[in-house]
Every structure is written in structure tokens, then in C-alpha cells.
Design a protein around this motif. Structure first.
Motif, PDB file in Angstrom:
ATOM      1  N   HIS B  24       0.829  -1.209   0.000  1.00  0.00           N
ATOM      2  CA  HIS B  24       0.000   0.000   0.000  1.00  0.00           C
ATOM      3  C   HIS B  24       0.863   1.258   0.000  1.00  0.00           C
ATOM      4  O   HIS B  24       0.341   2.357  -0.003  1.00  0.00           O
ATOM      5  N   ARG B 198     -14.342  14.044  16.409  1.00  0.00           N
ATOM      6  CA  ARG B 198     -13.495  13.043  15.757  1.00  0.00           C
ATOM      7  C   ARG B 198     -14.141  11.664  15.769  1.00  0.00           C
ATOM      8  O   ARG B 198     -14.037  10.907  14.809  1.00  0.00           O
ATOM      9  N   ALA B 202     -15.122   9.523  12.485  1.00  0.00           N
ATOM     10  CA  ALA B 202     -14.610   8.155  12.276  1.00  0.00           C
ATOM     11  C   ALA B 202     -15.755   7.193  11.965  1.00  0.00           C
ATOM     12  O   ALA B 202     -15.623   6.302  11.114  1.00  0.00           O
ATOM     13  N   GLU B 211     -10.568   4.751   5.752  1.00  0.00           N
ATOM     14  CA  GLU B 211      -9.594   4.814   6.830  1.00  0.00           C
ATOM     15  C   GLU B 211      -9.010   6.216   6.901  1.00  0.00           C
ATOM     16  O   GLU B 211      -9.091   6.973   5.943  1.00  0.00           O
ATOM     17  N   GLN B 212      -8.360   6.529   8.026  1.00  0.00           N
ATOM     18  CA  GLN B 212      -7.647   7.799   8.154  1.00  0.00           C
ATOM     19  C   GLN B 212      -6.193   7.525   8.581  1.00  0.00           C
ATOM     20  O   GLN B 212      -5.789   7.917   9.668  1.00  0.00           O
ATOM     21  N   PRO B 213      -5.435   6.887   7.694  1.00  0.00           N
ATOM     22  CA  PRO B 213      -4.069   6.521   8.104  1.00  0.00           C
ATOM     23  C   PRO B 213      -3.203   7.729   8.420  1.00  0.00           C
ATOM     24  O   PRO B 213      -2.215   7.600   9.135  1.00  0.00           O
ATOM     25  N   GLU B 214      -3.545   8.877   7.911  1.00  0.00           N
ATOM     26  CA  GLU B 214      -2.770  10.091   8.199  1.00  0.00           C
ATOM     27  C   GLU B 214      -3.480  10.970   9.237  1.00  0.00           C
ATOM     28  O   GLU B 214      -3.108  12.127   9.423  1.00  0.00           O
ATOM     29  N   GLY B 215      -4.533  10.450   9.867  1.00  0.00           N
ATOM     30  CA  GLY B 215      -5.257  11.243  10.851  1.00  0.00           C
ATOM     31  C   GLY B 215      -6.184  12.258  10.200  1.00  0.00           C
ATOM     32  O   GLY B 215      -6.675  12.052   9.084  1.00  0.00           O
ATOM     33  N   HIS B 228      -0.847  23.008  10.297  1.00  0.00           N
ATOM     34  CA  HIS B 228      -0.728  21.550  10.403  1.00  0.00           C
ATOM     35  C   HIS B 228      -0.998  21.006  11.817  1.00  0.00           C
ATOM     36  O   HIS B 228      -0.820  19.824  12.062  1.00  0.00           O
ATOM     37  N   THR B 229      -1.409  21.851  12.738  1.00  0.00           N
ATOM     38  CA  THR B 229      -1.757  21.359  14.077  1.00  0.00           C
ATOM     39  C   THR B 229      -3.046  20.542  13.966  1.00  0.00           C
ATOM     40  O   THR B 229      -4.024  20.998  13.378  1.00  0.00           O
ATOM     41  N   SER B 230      -3.032  19.324  14.506  1.00  0.00           N
ATOM     42  CA  SER B 230      -4.182  18.459  14.258  1.00  0.00           C
ATOM     43  C   SER B 230      -5.352  18.737  15.198  1.00  0.00           C
ATOM     44  O   SER B 230      -6.488  18.411  14.866  1.00  0.00           O
ATOM     45  N   ARG B 250      -8.807   7.596   3.280  1.00  0.00           N
ATOM     46  CA  ARG B 250      -8.337   6.726   2.198  1.00  0.00           C
ATOM     47  C   ARG B 250      -9.164   5.442   2.113  1.00  0.00           C
ATOM     48  O   ARG B 250      -9.554   4.878   3.131  1.00  0.00           O
ATOM     49  N   ARG B 334      -1.058   9.317  -2.543  1.00  0.00           N
ATOM     50  CA  ARG B 334      -0.644  10.026  -1.332  1.00  0.00           C
ATOM     51  C   ARG B 334      -1.591  11.181  -1.110  1.00  0.00           C
ATOM     52  O   ARG B 334      -2.258  11.628  -2.044  1.00  0.00           O
ATOM     53  N   HIS B 336      -0.400  14.110  -0.496  1.00  0.00           N
ATOM     54  CA  HIS B 336       0.307  15.151  -1.250  1.00  0.00           C
ATOM     55  C   HIS B 336       1.102  14.506  -2.365  1.00  0.00           C
ATOM     56  O   HIS B 336       2.070  13.795  -2.090  1.00  0.00           O
TER      57      HIS B 336
END
Lengths: 403, 403
Positions: B24, B198, B202, B211-215, B228-230, B250, B334, B336
């Protein structure tokens, strides 16, 4: 950190260097707490605390959450490098050299790990070699550092395992409620498919705020008989067949657990295999103590299976029938990490307090189209083995309801 | 594939080589369809079809699903290498050499990419260099190949975007239903926190099998003001403050979309910023055509913001206030990827039919503690720009209900 010093000494390296595309990579995640970064690097000199460098000024708050003294893009002069049109090789070479300087590491031999693109890493190291740097593989050092988990980390894995357990209970409930119609399981007037189970699993996991970045395995009969086949969504489930459900979700840390189901009476062959696998799991668990090698447990389990007439990787290397894989693996920052259960292994193949690992005997028969795997997740504490996946083992999903 | 030939020619490389820890990874995923593999490699000679090598015999069915002619562990003699105790460097060196031989690629210069651990890759390439191999960075080639998406890939991204849109609608509904109590938003008698949003996000995404592999980013006021602060889960939401919700989930492919909310009347400053960002987005969208450079759009947007008195990366490089980032980025394998919107870019900085990309102007004010970002995802088709995220833009979540 004494262990780091020892491991670096073994490699005659003066520092550990981790080059990451993203902070959730397993090579960086064990060290930086909840911080979420993109391109970043960790440099950890043998005798001093680590420094965490990050490339985007937008991530300053995130870097601060790491608990490691940061090296900001300003200190690394990233903006000027970008302004001057550095390509990625030039930028990373510059950043590594600058970060090392700030961390007090002079050119020499360092242990390298991380998820930076392989081609980029090779070009960057090539360039740095001209300035006196040399590199040895460092991923093993990271894995050794990550092997022994503290109580908070074990607790975090345990909560992920609890979420996975809930998802398995939900699968059992759906299977128990299904009816056999025309050779296919039905629920609410629709065929019960692999895809439908996957959707329910995803909902339960989402409720626990868990992700499945590595997917899952929901594999009936012939699909389950090849251990890494993930299973096809459109595949309808059938009474009497085996169904392997192997979940390995993550919330910063992974958990990993597998159960095998059969709706309706199993064949004698399947029932016997299930009993044998169950027994192997109990035996492996009873033997798992600090100091024992993972491979010893594998040998014991192979003997047990061989006594019952099944092929094993020891008796029949390369066979696709019988017991065809390793007994377990560490779980935490990756689905597969140390401890190792391989024959050829060093200290990483020895169980010790702080390890979190699976035990997962299984039996497979691709021609007959059935499979059984039972996988539990454990933490080895000072006072014994803790089971992190206390769930039923029954093939019959109705038996799960009564617990 | 003409483009691959050209790109390899540019680098004087005879093949593209991708070394992957898992299929992946963005360097491998564009080429192998739904196959799910662990350690694997792709070798793609300049003038012949690619071959896909995988290391675990358990993954033979998965490899077959790739549509690429596989090189099995048996053909690569992996079992013997493991049996003889090869370490990872020896194993990968052996596998790369053997796969190249089977693919008809003799030692020479190849373009290298992939997520194999950086330290391992460096050691493997070092060893292979002795046999006449040399390596140039190949990730750019992969990204160029992945830039132009076919209709099926765009369709897949579009469905992911639809799921993300549903999650944003759910956020809007929760915010619209919240009450301001004691300076904090409440819902069902409990404080409405970042973490609660959140969890709902989800659940909606899981329903779509995303899925949210990058948050994700769920960032109120001062947290949103650093792009970029989550965002912190325990943080309660307050009336009158900005709330940035940036989702990039994703399902094999990523989507990416952002909206900004404000419950209750916004400050004049926030309302004006929102209007300016909205206008910048529309303007960028109107200008996005095949042949246009991403950087041109960035310049236009910077002019627009500058006219209204906001700082921009062109007028105030490095500023943390005003418009502080790039205008967009490609999205797909990706979060990005290409096309690039950077000033310094080659062909990857030019929009063309088949591109999927965001446009995401934003304005930030860390001292005053507010932020606005509106991000849409688009596909550039032969007949124009397609909006993949048709959602309201309103700050006021109640306005979302009426649509």
C-alpha cells in the motif's frame, strides 16, 4: 539509555539517525509520543539525549508535543534551501548535516533507519559520504529499543485489543443471527458476504477510534487456507465452512487477534484441526516465560502438531498444508516487530518482561478448502503472562452469545 | 508506456526499481491494483512490461490479483536464502539481483524508489554496486507516472471524497444542534469537544469503509491558526470561534477536503477572511485549465489576498500570519502528490487532463486565534474541471442543514 549505547557500540556507530517521511512511521513513532509530523528526522547521539528535527514550520506545535528538544526549520535553514531551489537530495543532505552539527555529532559512522524513500536515501548518503559520513543499517536498533514496552504502552495496546475484541464479538453476533438459505448464509433477507462483515468491523473499530491501515483478513474456506489472503468482499459465506477473521487495527499502536468461525456443524476434519490448534495455543502460552526463545515454543508446537499427523515447517519445509507459518511475533508500533520467533535470531528472539506478542498456531488445507487459526495477544509482565485478548475460541458463533 | 521510457531516458536508467515493505506504499500502489502484499519489489525495464516480485509464499493469491506477471519466492530462491540465515541486507541484495535477472535487466544504472527502510536500502545498494549496479532517485518517476489518473482512478477518488463530504455534513449537523452553555458548546448535556467530533467523523467514514491513516485536522481557533496542528481531543468548542475540519481519508486512494465553521456570529475579522478565502477559491478554480502552472494560480491568489491587505508567502516569506502556505497539491496514492504548485517545478508543476488536485486558500492569525481554510478537490478532465467535493462553504453550520 544504556541499551542504545550498547547497540550503537556493537555497530561502532556514534549515533542513531532516523529519516522519516511521516512521524507515524514505526521507526520514529516509539520515540515521539503523540506528535504528528511530516518530513522529520531524529538524531540520537550515543551519550546525549536525542534531537527531533522537522522540516515544516507549520508543525511547530506538533513537534513540541514530542517531548524531545526540537530542531526547527529555522535552525536548519530550510527556508533558504527551498528558496534556492534545492532538490530533495540537496535538501535532505543539508538538513542531515545541519541537524548533526546542532546535535553535536561530527561526521563519522552512524546507524541509519527510517521510511524516507529508498532512492532518495541512497543518493543523500552517497552525497554525505564525501564529507566523511558512513552508514550502517539501524532499523534493528530501533526495533530492539521498541521491543520492551513500558506499562503505558502496554496499556495502550490493551485498549486497542479491546476494540478488536468488540469487533470479533460483533462478527460472532452477525454469524449467530444468520440463516442458511439455499446454501448461502443470509441475514435480513440479504446474503451475508465478506464485505458486509468488513463494514460492521469497520464501524465497531471506528467507534473505538481505531484505524486499519494494514487492512484485515476476513477469509472463508479456500481463501483462508492461504494464510495471507485477505478475502474477497463479494464472497457470500456458507454454512459448514471455516471463516478466519484476523484483525490488526491501530490507534498509534497496533493490536492483533484472530478467531475462526463455522456456522452450522463443522466437518470432523475441521473440528479436529480446531481442537489441535486450541491445544497448541494453550501449550505455547504455558511455556512463554522470560528467557525462553520464541523458536523453542515453535518447536514444541510443531511436535504437538506432528504427533497428530499434521505437516509442519520442521517436518515439511515449504509445505502449504498443515501448520505452515511461524508461531508468533511482537506487536506494537508495527503489526510485526520484535520479539522474533524465528530459528535464526539473536537477543530479539528471546522473550523478556515488557514484550507484547502474539501466539497464533494454525492449520491449513488448501485442497480441502478449510483453515483454522487462533491468535491471542499477550504482554509478558514481571509477574507472568497477561492475555490481552480474552475472547471465546468457539467455532460456533452461537457459543459466543452465551458468554 | 511511452512516459516511463522518456523518464528513464532522462535519467539514463535502464529500469525502474521499487523496493517496498508493503504494497500500500504510494510508490507501489499505483501499479498493482487491489493486491495486498508485504515485502515486495517491482522491476520495470525501459522497453518491457514490469514484473512484481514478492517474498512470502503465503501471498501468492494476492500477487496474482495485481495484474502484473509475478516473480514468486520460489523463483527468487527466498526459502534457501532464509534457510542459510541471510540477514536482511543479504536477502534483499539476493532478491533484487535475482529479480533483475529474471526480468532481463543486466547490471547498470536503475532508478530506485520505495519505502524499504532507508538504512537497509543504503546497505543493499552498496553491496549491489560491487556487481555493477548504480542507482538514481526514482520517486519522481513514480510520481510522474501516478500524476495522470485514468477514469477508474478518478472515480475511486470521487467516492472517497463523497464519504469525506458525508463526515463534514455530520460535523455541521452536530454543530448546528449544539447549544452555547457557559461559554462552551454543549450537546446532549455534555461539552462538545474536538474528540467527540473526531469520533463521529470516524463512524461516518467507517460506514463508507474509509480509513484515516494520516489522521485528520479538527482544530478550533488558536489550534487551527497553525495550519498543520491536528487539534487536541479534550479541547471544548466555543461559540464565535473558528473551527477548521480538514479530512483526508483513504480507501486505497485518498481524498482531501476542508471546511471552516463558526457557531454563532463570527467576528468581523473572521467573516471578512472567510469571504476573501471563498473568493480566492473561486478565482483559482476559474483559472485551473490544462497547461496552466500551479504556481501561476498561487500568484493570482496571493495578489487577491494582498489587495485586501493580507500578508502572503510572496509579499512576506516566512510569515505566520495571513496566507501562509501553497495553494494546492495533487491527491491520489498520497495525500500530497503531483501536480505541484511550487514555484520551482518542472512538468510536474503543470496542470493536465487526468490530474486530481486540491485548491485550498486559507488565512491565519495565530495571535488573534482564528483561521479559515476552504479546500476543494478537483479532477481536471478533457472537458473541464470537475468538482469532487460539492459541499456548502458556510461558516454557520445551520446553513448546511437547509441544503
Amino acid at each position: 539509555m544504556r541499551l542504545l549505547e550498547e547497540l550503537l557500540e556493537d555497530q561502532r556507530a556514534k549515533a542513531l539517525l532516523v529519516l522519516a517521511r511521516a512521524s507515524h512511521e514505526a521507526c520514529l513513532a516509539p520515540f515521539i509520543g503523540p506528535a504528528r509530523l511530516h518530513e522529520s528526522l531524529l538524531i540520537w547521539p550515543r551519550d546525549r539525549p536525542p534531537r527531533l528535527a522537522y522540516l515544516s514550520p507549520l508543525e511547530r506545535d506538533e513537534a513540541a508535543a514530542s517531548g524531545i528538544r526540537p530542531l526547527s526549520p529555522e535552525e536548519l535553514d530550510v527556508a533558504r534551501a527551498v528558496q534556492e531551489g534545492y532538490d530533495p537530495v540537496e535538501l535532505w543532505s543539508h538538513v542531515v548535516a545541519r541537524a548533526a552539527e546542532r546535535a553535536g555529532v561530527t561526521p563519522g559512522r552512524v546507524a541509519l533507519a527510517g521510511g524516507l524513500d529508498a532512492g532518495l536515501a541512497v543518493a543523500v548518503c552517497d552525497r554525505l559520504a564525501a564529507d566523511g559520513w558512513s552508514f550502517v543499517p539501524g532499523a534493528g536498533i530501533v526495533e530492539r529499543l521498541a521491543k520492551r514496552k513500558d506499562a503505558a504502552t502496554v496499556g495502550a495496546v490493551c485498549r486497542v485489543a479491546a476494540g478488536a475484541g468488540d469487533a470479533l464479538r460483533r462478527v460472532a453476533a452477525l454469524l449467530a443471527a444468520a440463516h442458511a438459505g439455499d446454501g448461502v448464509l443470509e441475514l435480513g433477507g440479504e446474503a451475508l458476504t465478506v464485505g458486509r462483515l468488513r463494514r460492521e468491523i469497520a464501524l465497531v473499530l471506528a467507534h473505538h477510534r481505531l484505524e486499519q491501515p494494514e487492512g484485515n483478513i476476513v477469509a472463508p474456506a479456500e481463501e483462508g487456507a492461504v494464510p495471507h489472503t485477505s478475502g474477497s468482499d463479494p464472497r457470500p459465506l456458507r454454512p459448514g465452512e471455516s471463516l478466519i477473521v484476523d484483525l490488526f487495527p491501530r490507534r498509534r499502536l497496533f493490536a492483533d487477534v484472530t478467531r475462526t468461525f463455522c456456522v452450522g456443524p463443522p466437518s470432523d476434519e475441521l473440528a479436529a484441526a480446531h481442537a489441535a490448534v486450541r491445544r497448541a495455543l494453550e501449550r505455547a502460552r504455558a511455556d512463554a516465560r522470560p528467557g525462553v526463545r520464541g523458536w523453542q515454543l515453535q518447536e514444541t508446537v510443531c511436535e504437538l502438531f506432528a504427533e497428530r499427523g499434521y505437516e509442519t515447517p520442521i517436518s515439511h519445509p515449504g509445505s502449504e498444508r498443515g501448520y505452515v507459518h511461524g508461531l508468533g511475533h511482537g506487536v506494537g508500533w508495527r503489526v510485526h516487530e520484535y520479539p522474533s520467533f524465528r530459528r535464526k535470531s539473536g537477543d530479539e528472539g528471546r522473550l523478556e518482561a515488557g514484550d507484547v506478542f502474539t501466539l497464533e498456531p494454525g492449520l491449513y488445507h488448501p485442497e480441502a478448502g478449510w483453515a483454522v487459526r487462533l491468535e491471542d495477544l499477550h504482554a509478558l509482565n514481571d509477574d507472568g503472562l497477561e492475555l490481552l485478548t480474552p475472547l471465546p475460541y468457539d467455532l460456533d458463533p452461537r457459543a459466543w452469545r452465551q458468554l
